[in-house]
Design an enzyme around this catalytic site. Structure first.
Site, mmCIF file in Angstrom:
data_model
loop_
_atom_site.group_PDB
_atom_site.id
_atom_site.type_symbol
_atom_site.label_atom_id
_atom_site.label_comp_id
_atom_site.label_asym_id
_atom_site.label_seq_id
_atom_site.Cartn_x
_atom_site.Cartn_y
_atom_site.Cartn_z
ATOM 1 N N SER A 34 0.851 -1.187 0.000
ATOM 2 C CA SER A 34 0.000 0.000 0.000
ATOM 3 C C SER A 34 0.896 1.250 0.000
ATOM 4 O O SER A 34 2.120 1.126 0.018
ATOM 5 C CB SER A 34 -0.914 -0.017 1.217
ATOM 6 N N SER A 35 0.298 2.417 0.003
ATOM 7 C CA SER A 35 1.024 3.697 0.024
ATOM 8 C C SER A 35 1.878 3.945 -1.208
ATOM 9 O O SER A 35 2.924 4.575 -1.129
ATOM 10 C CB SER A 35 1.930 3.809 1.266
ATOM 11 N N GLY A 76 0.767 5.609 -3.696
ATOM 12 C CA GLY A 76 0.285 6.847 -4.312
ATOM 13 C C GLY A 76 -0.707 6.560 -5.422
ATOM 14 O O GLY A 76 -0.757 7.260 -6.439
ATOM 15 N N CYS A 111 -12.663 25.669 12.435
ATOM 16 C CA CYS A 111 -13.655 24.845 13.125
ATOM 17 C C CYS A 111 -13.364 24.797 14.625
ATOM 18 O O CYS A 111 -13.645 25.766 15.330
ATOM 19 C CB CYS A 111 -13.714 23.453 12.482
ATOM 20 N N GLN A 166 -13.687 27.789 17.512
ATOM 21 C CA GLN A 166 -14.401 27.646 18.787
ATOM 22 C C GLN A 166 -13.469 28.000 19.960
ATOM 23 O O GLN A 166 -13.878 28.692 20.906
ATOM 24 C CB GLN A 166 -14.934 26.215 18.939
ATOM 25 N N HIS A 207 -14.563 24.463 6.921
ATOM 26 C CA HIS A 207 -13.225 23.967 6.537
ATOM 27 C C HIS A 207 -12.827 24.511 5.161
ATOM 28 O O HIS A 207 -13.033 23.832 4.148
ATOM 29 C CB HIS A 207 -13.227 22.434 6.520
ATOM 30 N N GLU A 249 -10.016 24.680 3.854
ATOM 31 C CA GLU A 249 -8.935 23.914 3.211
ATOM 32 C C GLU A 249 -9.478 22.889 2.205
ATOM 33 O O GLU A 249 -8.772 22.477 1.289
ATOM 34 C CB GLU A 249 -8.066 23.221 4.272
HETATM 35 N N1 GLN Z 1 -15.248 19.096 17.723
HETATM 36 C C1 GLN Z 1 -15.843 20.255 17.198
HETATM 37 C C2 GLN Z 1 -17.304 20.051 16.813
HETATM 38 O O1 GLN Z 1 -17.750 18.940 16.661
HETATM 39 C C3 GLN Z 1 -15.074 20.782 16.005
HETATM 40 C C4 GLN Z 1 -15.093 19.851 14.837
HETATM 41 C C5 GLN Z 1 -14.042 20.194 13.814
HETATM 42 O O2 GLN Z 1 -13.078 20.887 14.113
HETATM 43 N N2 GLN Z 1 -14.205 19.682 12.620
HETATM 44 O O3 GLN Z 1 -18.027 20.993 16.648
#
Ligand code: GLN
Length: 542
Positions: free
Chosen positions: A13-14, A16, A380, A384, A514, A516
């Protein structure tokens, strides 16, 4: 009907395989074809959502809210084609669908068997939900010879038989290990792996041979004879300096040419200027910026695959190399907390995460970035924690916390129990299943006029992908805004905070989604562009 290319892996595996599939997708696009990439995963989990990122790497989320394998991230980054729920399936999902149908009585009294019921469900998955694509590239996870992959191999063998050679192509990715003492590349493992594939009735059309160096002609001849594959279809795939070099390299070695030859398509030169430009920027950076990524799963960088790529894209946009320093947040906890690694950083990023362990360290790192004017991006969980940091250290609520860590006296972040998805209301409570029950996929967010994020995105409304169970409580808005933490992005109904930022800081942004996941090397995400730009400015200051 599209043409199908099935990509299997052999030896280890790995290798690519996911990258190879993604790179082939981009080469076919460069020839003007419409493509879609799919992945069949042989493990038993219904989806990778509940798997630890340290075991399986990151969970990639699609716009339509599927939690998928990280290879789908490669597919999107190389082709720009947004993946969908219908592009990734596991054995667990196939079985759970087949069993649900059996319970409903759909099989009219038949004995349910792997062949044909499971294989039929796989075939149906592979050939449905298509959109007039010229090519569908289907990667089969795992390595040929694994017990779990057998139903998938049987299903693709049948598709090959039914659709014929002019509609299907089998590409096998293998390894030629370099044996130091003999000073040679060895072909035997490839021969064995092809035999294994032949034993389930699949004759590969193309072999993509991974190795540490180029494969000499005489070895290609040998592989060709033993494996029953035309010599031109034995493709050399040596290690690349960067993943973004892979499309150019595979083109040089003739991979897309061989696919076209197989399907009897024109052999004109594809337009690869995008990849040449990316590689030019990659190899000629005008400087370096250091980004500290303060997280939890820092021992396996695959846990943050898309993040690392998005940072690199931000670097490409600013013509700099981004050096990432992966720091376990626990070093910023307790009496001996040592912040020297942040002093030398040009920017600090706190990525997504789950659970209490390491959260105090993340909060301390955010405080450091805020107080020292170090550019900060919180994603995310990182957002928070930035809100909790402000509640504790600026608004003087020392007990401010998240209910993710247990009952909290003063929850700034709480379990999301209700939200709107499309036209329906989603409801959850503490007892809901963990699998597939988060707020997942693309949601709109309205940006505040005059905010920094509005400037970065240059549009008042955006759509970004989510994967979280908890949310910042909007009731804290006024109090925290009076401390300079502006709620600059909200859900369209105004109930869910999506973005926070500070106007008294060069770059301090936290986002509930997210970003990214949507960055591409040829289209870097605005937040990563801005973040690396801020890091670059700081690197020139200090
Ligand atoms: N644990 C947090 C939540 O469930 C943040 C989740 C995350 O960073 N994807 O809201």
């Amino acid at each position: 009907m599209p043409r199908f290319v099935f990509i299997t892996g052999g030896v280890v595996s790995s290798l690519g395989k996911g990258l190879a599939s993604a790179a082939l997708g981009s080469l076919l696009q460069a020839r003007g074809y419409k493509i879609r990439l799919r992945k069949l995963d042989p493990y038993l989990n219904v989806d990778p959502g509940t798997m630890s990122p340290t075991q399986h790497g990151e969970v990639f989320v699609t716009d339509d809210g599927a939690e998928t394998d990280l290879d789908l991230g490669h597919y999107e980054r190389f082709t720009g084609v947004d993946a969908r729920k219908s592009d990734n399936v596991t054995t667990g999902r196939i079985y759970s669908d087949v069993l649900a149908r059996e319970r409903r009585g759909d099989y009219l009294g038949a004995t349910i068997q792997v062949i044909p019921h499971v294989t039929n469900a796989i075939k149906e998955f592979v050939t449905s939900n298509l959109d007039n694509e010229d090519f569908v590239l289907v990667e089969i996870g795992g390595t040929v010879g694994d017990i779990e992959s057998l139903p998938f191999l049987e299903a693709i063998r049948q598709i090959g038989y039914e659709m014929g050679h002019d509609k299907t192509c089998f590409l096998h990715v293998t390894l030629l290990p370099f044996i130091e003492v003999a000073g040679e590349l060895k072909t035997k493992p490839t021969q064995h792996s092809v035999k294994e594939l032949q034993s389930v009735g699949i004759q590969p059309d193309i072999l993509l041979c991974r190795s540490s160096e180029n494969i000499p002609e005489d070895l290609k001849t040998k592989i060709s004879r033993f494996c029953n594959v035309r010599k031109e279809a034995v493709i050399s795939a040596p290690d690349a300096s960067s993943i973004y070099e892979v499309p150019l390299m595979y083109h040089r070695e003739g991979l897309d040419m061989e696919i076209c030859r197989h399907f009897d398509l024109p052999l004109n030169e594809p337009d690869l200027s995008v990849w040449h430009d990316i590689m030019h920027r990659m190899t000629n950076p005008e400087g370096t910026v250091n980004v500290a990524v303060v997280g939890k799963y820092t021992s396996l960088i695959d846990s943050y695959k898309s993040l690392a790529e998005a940072l690199t894209h931000g670097g490409l946009d600013n013509n700099v190399k981004v050096k990432m320093n992966w720091i376990d947040s626990e070093v910023f906890e307790g009496e001996n907390a040592d912040f020297s690694s942040l002093t030398s950083a040009d920017a600090v990023l706190v990525p997504g995460g789950f659970g209490q362990r390491g959260s105090e360290g993340k909060i301390n790192a955010i405080k450091f970035a805020r107080e020292n004017n170090v550019p900060f991006l919180g994603i995310c969980f990182g957002m928070q924690m930035a809100v909790i940091e402000a509640a504790r250290n600026l608004a003087n609520h020392s007990d401010a916390g998240s209910t993710e860590f247990g009952p909290s006296e003063n929850p700034v972040v709480g379990l999301m129990t209700e939200w709107t998805s499309g036209n329906s209301q989603v409801v959850r409570d503490e007892t809901s299943d963990l699998g597939g029950t988060m707020r997942l996929g693309a949601y709109d967010c309205v940006l505040k006029a005059g905010s920094q994020v509005m400037q970065l995105y240059s549009t008042p409304q955006i759509s970004e992908r989510h994967r979280h169970r908890y949310e910042v409580n909007i009731a804290w808005r006024d109090e925290l805004e009076s401390q300079g933490l502006i709620f600059s992005g909200l859900s369209p109904d105004g109930s869910l905070p999506e973005i926070v930022e500070r106007s008294d800081h060069p770059f301090f942004i936290g986002v509930q989604f997210h970003p990214e996941l949507k960055s591409r090397p040829f289209d870097p995400h605005p937040l990563f562009r801005g973040f690396i730009n801020a890091a670059l400015k700081r690197s020139r200051l200090v």
